[in-house]
Design a protein around this motif. Structure first.
Motif, PDB file in Angstrom:
ATOM      1  N   SER A 530      44.377 -28.006   5.476  1.00 41.69           N
ATOM      2  CA  SER A 530      44.791 -26.701   6.171  1.00 41.69           C
ATOM      3  C   SER A 530      44.251 -25.390   5.302  1.00 41.69           C
ATOM      4  O   SER A 530      44.846 -24.949   4.503  1.00 41.69           O
ATOM      5  N   THR A 551      46.215 -26.064  10.668  1.00 36.36           N
ATOM      6  CA  THR A 551      44.454 -26.143  10.782  1.00 36.36           C
ATOM      7  C   THR A 551      43.948 -26.855  10.287  1.00 36.36           C
ATOM      8  O   THR A 551      42.896 -26.529  10.473  1.00 36.36           O
ATOM      9  N   PRO A 567      41.857 -26.195  16.175  1.00 35.93           N
ATOM     10  CA  PRO A 567      42.379 -27.239  15.239  1.00 35.93           C
ATOM     11  C   PRO A 567      42.992 -28.703  15.866  1.00 35.93           C
ATOM     12  O   PRO A 567      43.478 -28.552  16.730  1.00 35.93           O
ATOM     13  N   SER A 591      45.623 -24.494  17.774  1.00 35.57           N
ATOM     14  CA  SER A 591      44.873 -23.508  16.401  1.00 35.57           C
ATOM     15  C   SER A 591      47.095 -23.299  16.203  1.00 35.57           C
ATOM     16  O   SER A 591      47.672 -22.827  17.064  1.00 35.57           O
TER      17      SER A 591
END
Length: 608
Positions: A530, A551, A567, A591
């Motif tokens: 992430s 993410t 994501p 997200s």
């Protein structure tokens, strides 16, 4: 003509009376008692009573005195049961029995048991109510890929010991074009441009949404004072939720009742990331200065580098101006940052790019202030994304992303210790650096950016939380999410080499040493990486660690630099000390920012 009008009016009155349900009609000339239908022995069912939480309801008390109640949401086939007790103070507050955890687009059966006191006679009554809730309705963002309705959960694994879990997922939609008329740049700089659509929901361990926030009544992207990114959700000791957005910080219960909704104190602006409900009853808000005069006499708004402490009434009792406490000109991490992902300012076209010392120096000579990577007050030099109060010595622990540092600061505004790679720290801060040690307390061989096996510092991390139940005044445990960008003060040869970690450290504050006692994520590689956001947090009720890689899994077009998908975050919860997750859920097309365990019993004043 008058006769015709009179007959028309009489006809309308007769028609209206004839179409009302019989129980809604009082005697001629008498009051109308009610219009809504009644299911059981109590009063009306009101869905979404406070216009904030569509999957909640209140079964009104019907004029009776209720002393206690138990609510059970009958699950769908193979679903998760939600059950909780409601004390008298909650029954009085809501004027009936509050109902939490309903399914969307579904006729829910809600079993209630309550003690009714009527004419001096107390009796326990058990009955069922049936409540339909509409489908989940997110704010339409007009994206060119997935819609918010694609925000779903795929449950990979759930240990039976965790099957009762409810997870509040605090995610971030796209930016909205509705705020393009709001301009606020006097003094120069700031971070007002952050205005992403809220996407906040509670999921059960079956992957079903059981609560979500409809922000429309409290969030207005066209208003400077009601816009911003909703971040920093925390469940307080009294069970209510607190968070902030833009120029506001708020407190609501889980049925959606407003406890308070406040503008930031006038000295500050641009709340984001963190609002810590401290053990002393105060709140630590990560904000910025609304008007700071620099040594060069320029008046600017700063960026994510002030902690304001407010009491229960919103009075500011203290502040931590980090440019006076830390080194705002340490640029080693800032120059190594991936400029495609400077936290939520994600620009895929700049992925992998870094700032040279010359570029940074040139930028810092200009009057370019605001949410940009740079040094000195007025630029994003610190980017503090969490604050946690330590009651044992009246101090705070902060996570500074753009310094890749976890830092403890005392009430006297002096740095107690710094958990960070040594590179770039000058005196007096370098004297506060913790020394990495192994499990036997022996120092680990390190350079100024890396250590031998068994230890690594955090890099552009999020969330640094003290694990209270395992800590004392001398030795504390701290959890953090090591995002991993600029690991080792550089960008790797290939983006796919990046990885993130959930990590726990043991810090001996007397000896000024730090031991890494647990980590997860390195073995998952880039799949779990992430670049921004995310969380690692301890939960005492099950002696567990929650990790949210928020993410991970976004894809984008390398040629255009445009994202082609949102994501796909990962949520894992681990039994203490284990590296095989007890719970694993992947969220699709969203997200992520943070996640946390929601305790429904605590929410109604019944902590377990």
């Amino acid at each position: 003509m008058k006769h015709s009008l009179l007959m028309l009016a009489l006809g309308a009155a007769v028609f209206s009376s004839a179409t009302l349900p019989a129980h809604a009609m009082g005697a001629v000339g008498g009051p109308v008692v009610r219009y809504a239908s009644i299911q059981g022995q109590l009063g009306e069912v009101i869905v979404n009573p406070y216009k904030v939480a569509p999957l909640t309801a209140v079964i009104k008390n019907g004029g009776y005195d209720l002393e206690s109640a138990t609510v059970t949401i009958v699950p769908k086939e193979n679903g998760q049961t939600i059950t909780y007790n409601v004390p008298k103070k909650q029954l009085l507050t809501h004027g009936g029995i509050p109902v939490f955890g309903l399914y969307a687009d579904y006729r829910n059966e809600v079993k209630v048991s309550y003690v009714r006191d009527f004419n001096g006679k107390k009796e326990t009554i058990n009955e069922s109510y049936f409540i339909y809730c509409s489908p989940v309705s997110w704010i339409n963002q007009g994206t060119n890929y997935e819609s918010p309705e694609d925000f779903t959960a795929i449950v990979k694994k759930v240990d039976p010991a965790f099957s009762d879990r409810l997870y509040l997922i605090s995610n971030i939609g796209d930016e909205t074009g509705l705020n393009n008329r709001a301009v606020w740049n006097n003094p120069m700089g700031g971070a007002l441009t952050w205005n992403f659509v809220p996407q906040i929901a509670v999921f059960d361990t079956k992957g079903e949404i059981r609560w979500y926030l409809d922000p429309r009544t409290i969030w207005d992207p066209e208003s400077i004072y009601s816009a911003g990114v909703m971040m920093g959700f925390r469940q307080n000791d009294d069970g209510a939720l607190t968070w902030g957005f833009g120029q506001k910080y708020v407190k609501y219960d889980i049925i959606g009742r407003e406890i308070w909704n406040r503008r930031l104190p006038a000295s500050y602006n641009d709340y984001s990331h963190s609002m810590d409900p401290a053990q002393n009853g105060h709140y630590f808000l990560r904000v910025a200065s609304a008007d700071h005069r620099r040594p060069d006499n320029k008046r600017i708004r700063t960026v994510r580098d002030v902690i304001a402490e407010v009491d229960e009434d919103g009075v500011v009792v203290d502040e931590f101006k980090l440019w006076d406490i830390l080194d705002p000109y340490r640029s080693d991490v800032i120059r190594a940052l991936d400029q495609g992902a400077v936290c939520l300012n994600i620009d895929a076209s700049k992925a992998g790019h870094t700032l040279s010392a010359e570029e940074l120096a040139q930028q810092d000579k200009t009057d370019n202030f605001g949410d940009i990577a740079g040094t000195g007050a007025g630029r994003n030099w610190a980017h503090v994304n969490s604050v946690d109060y330590d009651p044992s010595d009246d101090s705070i622990i902060i996570s500074s992303r753009h310094q890749s540092a976890i830092i403890k600061i005392g009430r006297d505004k002096k740095v107690k210790w710094i958990l960070s790679a040594p590179k770039g720290w000058r005196a007096p801060w370098k004297d506060a650096l913790l020394t990495p040690v192994d499990k036997n307390g022996k120092p680990i061989k390190c350079t100024d950016v890396s250590c031998e096996g068994g230890f690594d510092w955090t890099w552009t991390q999020h969330t640094a939380f003290r694990i209270d139940s395992k800590s004392d005044k001398d030795v504390i445990y701290v959890s953090a999410f090591d995002n991993g960008d600029a690991r080792g003060m550089e960008q790797p040869a290939l983006p796919s080499m990046k990885y993130s970690r959930a990590v726990v450290y043991k810090i001996d504050q007397k000896k000024m040493t730090v031991e890494q006692v647990w980590e997860y994520g390195k073995e998952r590689g880039h799949e779990w990486f992430s670049p921004v956001t995310s969380l690692t947090e301890y939960n005492p009720d099950k002696n567990s660690i929650l990790a949210y890689s928020a993410t991970a899994g976004a894809s984008f077009d390398l040629q255009s630099g445009a994202f082609t998908s949102s994501p796909n975050p990962w949520l894992e919860e681990f039994k203490w000390g284990e590296t095989e997750p007890a719970v694993e859920i992947q969220f699709k097309n969203t997200s992520g920012y943070q996640a946390m365990v929601l305790d429904v019993n605590k929410a109604f004043g019944n902590p377990q």
